[in-house]
Design an enzyme around this catalytic site. Sequence first.
Site, PDB file in Angstrom:
ATOM      1  N   CYS A 161      43.349  42.696  21.665  1.00 30.97           N
ATOM      2  CA  CYS A 161      44.393  42.433  22.774  1.00 30.97           C
ATOM      3  C   CYS A 161      44.909  41.373  23.359  1.00 30.97           C
ATOM      4  O   CYS A 161      45.619  41.228  24.128  1.00 30.97           O
ATOM      5  CB  CYS A 161      43.701  43.654  23.869  1.00 30.97           C
ATOM      6  N   HIS A 301      45.070  40.864  32.886  1.00 28.86           N
ATOM      7  CA  HIS A 301      44.994  41.749  31.876  1.00 28.86           C
ATOM      8  C   HIS A 301      44.460  43.227  32.235  1.00 28.86           C
ATOM      9  O   HIS A 301      45.134  44.430  31.434  1.00 28.86           O
ATOM     10  CB  HIS A 301      43.824  41.364  30.917  1.00 28.86           C
ATOM     11  N   GLU A 312      37.376  40.427  35.105  1.00 28.97           N
ATOM     12  CA  GLU A 312      38.561  39.639  35.305  1.00 28.97           C
ATOM     13  C   GLU A 312      38.824  39.259  36.941  1.00 28.97           C
ATOM     14  O   GLU A 312      39.097  38.071  36.955  1.00 28.97           O
ATOM     15  CB  GLU A 312      39.911  40.514  34.913  1.00 28.97           C
ATOM     16  N   LYS A 333      50.195  47.025  33.447  1.00 28.66           N
ATOM     17  CA  LYS A 333      49.670  47.939  32.466  1.00 28.66           C
ATOM     18  C   LYS A 333      49.692  49.401  33.170  1.00 28.66           C
ATOM     19  O   LYS A 333      49.368  50.514  32.526  1.00 28.66           O
ATOM     20  CB  LYS A 333      48.166  47.693  31.890  1.00 28.66           C
ATOM     21  N   HIS A 338      48.459  50.449  27.765  1.00 30.44           N
ATOM     22  CA  HIS A 338      47.723  49.022  27.078  1.00 30.44           C
ATOM     23  C   HIS A 338      48.386  48.983  25.755  1.00 30.44           C
ATOM     24  O   HIS A 338      47.975  49.925  24.805  1.00 30.44           O
ATOM     25  CB  HIS A 338      46.422  49.377  27.183  1.00 30.44           C
ATOM     26  N   PHE A 397      38.886  42.719  22.393  1.00 32.56           N
ATOM     27  CA  PHE A 397      37.565  42.999  21.757  1.00 32.56           C
ATOM     28  C   PHE A 397      37.360  41.777  20.695  1.00 32.56           C
ATOM     29  O   PHE A 397      38.033  41.205  19.916  1.00 32.56           O
ATOM     30  CB  PHE A 397      37.677  44.067  20.632  1.00 32.56           C
TER      31      PHE A 397
END
Length: 409
Positions: A161, A301, A312, A333, A338, A397
């Site tokens: 991502c 994010h 975050e 998002k 996403h 990831f």
Amino acid sequence: MSFKRVVVTGLGTTSPLGGDVATTWSGLLDGRSGVARLEQDWAADLGTQIAGEIAVEPAEVLDRVKARRMDRSTQFAAVAAAEAWADSGSPEVDPERLAVAIATGIGGVTTLLTNYDALNEKGPRRVSPLAVPMLMANGPAANVGLTLGAKAGVHTPVSACASGNEAISLGLDLIRLGRADVVVVGGTEAAIHPLPLAAFNNMMALSKRNDDPAAASRPWDKGRDGFVMGEGAAVLVLESEEHAAARGARVYAELAGAGITADAHDIAQPDPAGLGATRAMSIALREAGLEPGDVRHINAHATSTPQGDLAEALAIRTALGASADRTVVTSTKSMTGHLLGAAGALESLATILAIHHRIVPPTINLEDPEDIGLDIADKPRELDQGPLAALNNSFGFGGHNVALAFRSV
């Protein structure tokens, strides 16, 4: 260290909110959700039956024959790149000074799985002879490069991502290193298919708010229960400041710096202390010649996962210190879902437009917010006049972290 300045001169997208930049941007400012219930028959068997599907099918825009030779992810990239290139004024550039960097997180998964089904059900002769060039991860970048005649290099970062932002940072580096004058950068993803959805669902990563899709993506809300899959693409045209000035190009913003780090913590879970994310933001600011107090906006994010949003938030507070109190944070998002490998590119586009138009899109569905010590925009927020700097964060990831720093011009 003194770097060559890099500016953004073109924008293009196709997203769950619209088939172009104008429609997507108005949807973001209106706080409109692009998440809906999936109508496909196969969705009925899944635990999660919602997603942010594309608003305008690429077949409505692309040449039909050419479209059939592309994976869906490549179709999205082709649509977004065409808009971005036209928006930049279709610059005249030596092909050997023109490069492409279009990222993806998963690649041509629809082509791969469709052809595997054909192999099993109808035999090897029914597998498409175009399957490999369609499913390969570099297919979107290669097709954009072929269309534009780019000869300075065609690249495909794949970092889950964080892929879209990594592609943008690569374009920054190519221009700063003198290897290109213009780089077409971005990300694309088309993974709304039963296998990826089932896999993410079994990881307990997806929201299961099937009866209320528009409210499912809710970053920083205490009721969040996972992210919502989205699809689409976003593309930027980057140029050296000299090249853009020589042709009198309209400039949206300066791409001033990038920070890339790795958590080395876990394949799927973020470092709970957000240390890698903190370093990425700090590196981006240092490279851009900015101080934490210069940052007025962050497009986070924030995917709507229980752990990721908090990590975050902690990273932002650590990276900016007391200056975080004066920084408007949002997660688009909440409206788009996403987009995985395209997320960073779409959110960079939103960040650029936020500082260009001096207004931050809201985070929707924030009904019972966590106490995270950040100023989250729950409605459109105007930004002050004068110089502006903003950050866009992407994490993936594998522990990938990419932060980009943009500056008003």
